[in-house]
Design an enzyme around this catalytic site. Structure first.
Site, PDB file in Angstrom:
ATOM      1  CG  MET A 199       4.666  -1.956  10.692  1.00  0.00           C
ATOM      2  SD  MET A 199       3.561  -2.220   9.300  1.00  0.00           S
ATOM      3  CE  MET A 199       2.184  -2.947  10.140  1.00  0.00           C
TER       4      MET A 199
ATOM      5  CG  ASN B 284       2.372   2.118   2.310  1.00  0.00           C
ATOM      6  OD1 ASN B 284       3.349   1.689   2.912  1.00  0.00           O
ATOM      7  ND2 ASN B 284       1.170   1.603   2.458  1.00  0.00           N
TER       8      ASN B 284
ATOM      9  CG  HIS C 205      -1.840  -1.923   1.943  1.00  0.00           C
ATOM     10  ND1 HIS C 205      -1.772  -1.769   3.309  1.00  0.00           N
ATOM     11  CD2 HIS C 205      -2.993  -2.590   1.685  1.00  0.00           C
ATOM     12  CE1 HIS C 205      -2.856  -2.323   3.851  1.00  0.00           C
ATOM     13  NE2 HIS C 205      -3.607  -2.809   2.893  1.00  0.00           N
TER      14      HIS C 205
ATOM     15  CB  SER D 208      -2.085  -1.699  -3.630  1.00  0.00           C
ATOM     16  OG  SER D 208      -3.159  -2.611  -3.801  1.00  0.00           O
TER      17      SER D 208
ATOM     18  CG  ASP E 126      -3.247   1.492   4.166  1.00  0.00           C
ATOM     19  OD1 ASP E 126      -3.468   0.688   5.076  1.00  0.00           O
ATOM     20  OD2 ASP E 126      -2.113   1.978   3.961  1.00  0.00           O
TER      21      ASP E 126
HETATM   22  N1  LIG Z   1      -1.257   8.750   7.103  1.00  0.00           N
HETATM   23  C1  LIG Z   1      -0.846   7.561   6.614  1.00  0.00           C
HETATM   24  N2  LIG Z   1       0.129   6.904   7.245  1.00  0.00           N
HETATM   25  C2  LIG Z   1       0.556   5.709   6.737  1.00  0.00           C
HETATM   26  C3  LIG Z   1      -0.059   5.137   5.613  1.00  0.00           C
HETATM   27  C4  LIG Z   1      -1.094   5.880   4.960  1.00  0.00           C
HETATM   28  O1  LIG Z   1      -1.643   5.454   3.912  1.00  0.00           O
HETATM   29  N3  LIG Z   1      -1.459   7.082   5.486  1.00  0.00           N
HETATM   30  N4  LIG Z   1       0.323   3.852   5.158  1.00  0.00           N
HETATM   31  C5  LIG Z   1       1.028   3.107   6.206  1.00  0.00           C
HETATM   32  C6  LIG Z   1       1.415   1.710   6.037  1.00  0.00           C
HETATM   33  N5  LIG Z   1       0.346   0.857   6.596  1.00  0.00           N
HETATM   34  C7  LIG Z   1      -0.218  -0.009   5.691  1.00  0.00           C
HETATM   35  O2  LIG Z   1       0.213  -0.115   4.537  1.00  0.00           O
HETATM   36  C8  LIG Z   1      -0.074   0.883   7.959  1.00  0.00           C
HETATM   37  C9  LIG Z   1       0.828   1.237   8.954  1.00  0.00           C
HETATM   38  C10 LIG Z   1       0.405   1.263  10.295  1.00  0.00           C
HETATM   39  C11 LIG Z   1      -0.900   0.941  10.646  1.00  0.00           C
HETATM   40  C12 LIG Z   1      -1.326   1.009  12.078  1.00  0.00           C
HETATM   41  O3  LIG Z   1      -2.469   0.736  12.421  1.00  0.00           O
HETATM   42  N6  LIG Z   1      -0.371   1.391  12.944  1.00  0.00           N
HETATM   43  C13 LIG Z   1      -0.684   1.582  14.397  1.00  0.00           C
HETATM   44  C14 LIG Z   1       0.410   0.940  15.237  1.00  0.00           C
HETATM   45  C15 LIG Z   1       0.541  -0.517  14.821  1.00  0.00           C
HETATM   46  C16 LIG Z   1       1.698  -1.150  15.593  1.00  0.00           C
HETATM   47  O4  LIG Z   1       2.475  -0.404  16.237  1.00  0.00           O
HETATM   48  O5  LIG Z   1       1.810  -2.383  15.504  1.00  0.00           O
HETATM   49  C17 LIG Z   1      -0.641   3.060  14.727  1.00  0.00           C
HETATM   50  O6  LIG Z   1       0.137   3.793  14.059  1.00  0.00           O
HETATM   51  O7  LIG Z   1      -1.353   3.399  15.674  1.00  0.00           O
HETATM   52  C18 LIG Z   1      -1.793   0.564   9.654  1.00  0.00           C
HETATM   53  C19 LIG Z   1      -1.393   0.521   8.315  1.00  0.00           C
HETATM   54  C20 LIG Z   1       2.199   3.917   6.706  1.00  0.00           C
HETATM   55  N7  LIG Z   1       1.594   5.057   7.350  1.00  0.00           N
HETATM   56  N1  LIG Z   2       0.542  -1.836   6.462  1.00  0.00           N
HETATM   57  C1  LIG Z   2       1.905  -1.868   6.058  1.00  0.00           C
HETATM   58  C2  LIG Z   2       2.327  -3.285   5.796  1.00  0.00           C
HETATM   59  O1  LIG Z   2       1.763  -4.225   6.319  1.00  0.00           O
HETATM   60  N2  LIG Z   2       3.343  -3.412   4.937  1.00  0.00           N
HETATM   61  C3  LIG Z   2       3.871  -4.713   4.653  1.00  0.00           C
HETATM   62  O2  LIG Z   2       4.931  -5.018   5.545  1.00  0.00           O
HETATM   63  C4  LIG Z   2       5.798  -5.935   4.887  1.00  0.00           C
HETATM   64  C5  LIG Z   2       7.203  -5.403   5.008  1.00  0.00           C
HETATM   65  O3  LIG Z   2       8.093  -6.416   4.601  1.00  0.00           O
HETATM   66  P1  LIG Z   2       9.660  -6.049   4.494  1.00  0.00           P
HETATM   67  O4  LIG Z   2      10.042  -5.373   5.789  1.00  0.00           O
HETATM   68  O5  LIG Z   2      10.305  -7.386   4.311  1.00  0.00           O
HETATM   69  O6  LIG Z   2       9.825  -5.140   3.316  1.00  0.00           O
HETATM   70  C6  LIG Z   2       5.373  -5.997   3.415  1.00  0.00           C
HETATM   71  O7  LIG Z   2       4.593  -7.153   3.173  1.00  0.00           O
HETATM   72  C7  LIG Z   2       4.503  -4.776   3.279  1.00  0.00           C
HETATM   73  O8  LIG Z   2       3.495  -4.917   2.290  1.00  0.00           O
END
Ligand SMILES: Nc1nc2c(c(=O)[nH]1)N[C@@H](CN(C=O)c1ccc(C(=O)N[C@@H](CCC(=O)O)C(=O)O)cc1)CN2
Ligand SMILES: NCC(=O)N[C@@H]1O[C@H](COP(=O)([O-])[O-])[C@@H](O)[C@H]1O
Length: 214
Positions: free
Chosen positions: A89, A106, A108, A135, A144
């Protein structure tokens, strides 16, 4: 030779458990190079032996950029073939992306490009979508926004809550992720010029993988 997977996770780790089960059953020819988390109390860390666990908080590293560097050094030291984000995250910085470019995946919880970012199930319900899903994509600096490799689709039921939808999507994520990792472990997928490629051919539309639960 088993493909080495560096796993980035921040939470529960059910996708990691699906990977571990597939490796144990012989359906995924891979090994875990390490499990890396920004949350020292992440349950995902407890799913592997202590020797494979790594966790720091961005605060303990002196901020996001320093954390990314320390994380990248730790991941590189595990000599991964692939870096797999499963509920990781944090937004990965450009230096990290460059270091492992084309080798970061990743999963998603939406049908990208819809609902990049967080709270995807809530947004799908609020939009009145009749279809939702998950995805697997290459990770780039754009959150993403990387090329989508494969997707699994599920119907949205009229009475679905966010929790109902999240649970049904999660059940489809596991087989979806494993099918992509089997391709990755066989070196059949690659990122090239912004596209995903399968066996050297551009995937202009993501692989649509049937969810066995649907
Ligand atoms: N540069 C990239 N980093 C990450 C990607 C990506 O495509 N490009 N995918 C993510 C996973 N993800 C969704 O699938 C995702 C992870 C984190 C966030 C986000 O907004 N994080 C915040 C903090 C949120 C929190 O601490 O609760 C942040 O980093 O400021 C959005 C989407 C993995 N990384
Ligand atoms: N943006 C990133 C995100 O939301 N990812 C989501 O976090 C969950 C992790 O579950 P898990 O820890 O049980 O694998 C999964 O649903 C994944 O798609």
């Amino acid at each position: 030779m088993a493909s080495r997977l560096a796993i980035l996770a921040s939470g529960r780790g059910s996708n990691l458990q699906a990977i571990l089960d597939a490796i144990a059953s012989g359906t995924l020819e891979a090994e875990i190079a390490g499990v890396f988390s920004d949350k020292p109390d992440a349950q995902a860390l407890l799913r592997v032996p202590e020797a494979l666990r790594w966790s720091r908080t961005p605060k303990s590293c002196g901020g996001r950029e320093a954390f990314d560097t320390v994380l990248a050094d730790a991941v590189a030291a595990s000599h991964p073939d692939w870096v797999v984000c499963v509920g990781y995250m944090r937004i990965l910085g450009e230096a990290f992306i460059r270091r492992f470019h084309g080798r970061i995946l990743n999963i998603h919880p939406s049908l990208l490009p819809k609902y990049k970012g967080l709270h995807t199930h809530q947004r799908a319900l609020q939009a009145g979508d009749t279809e939702h899903g998950a995805s697997v994509h290459f990770v780039t600096a754009e959150l993403d926004g990387g090329a989508v490799i494969a997707q699994a689709r599920i119907p949205v039921h009229a009475d679905d809550t966010v929790a109902d939808l999240a649970a049904r999507v999660l059940a489809c994520e596991h087989p979806l992720l494993l099918q992509v990792l089997q391709l990755a472990a066989a070196d059949r997928i690659a990122a090239c010029d912004g596209n995903a490629r399968l066996d050297g051919q551009p995937l202009f539309t993501p692989l649509s993988l049937q969810c066995p639960h649907c």
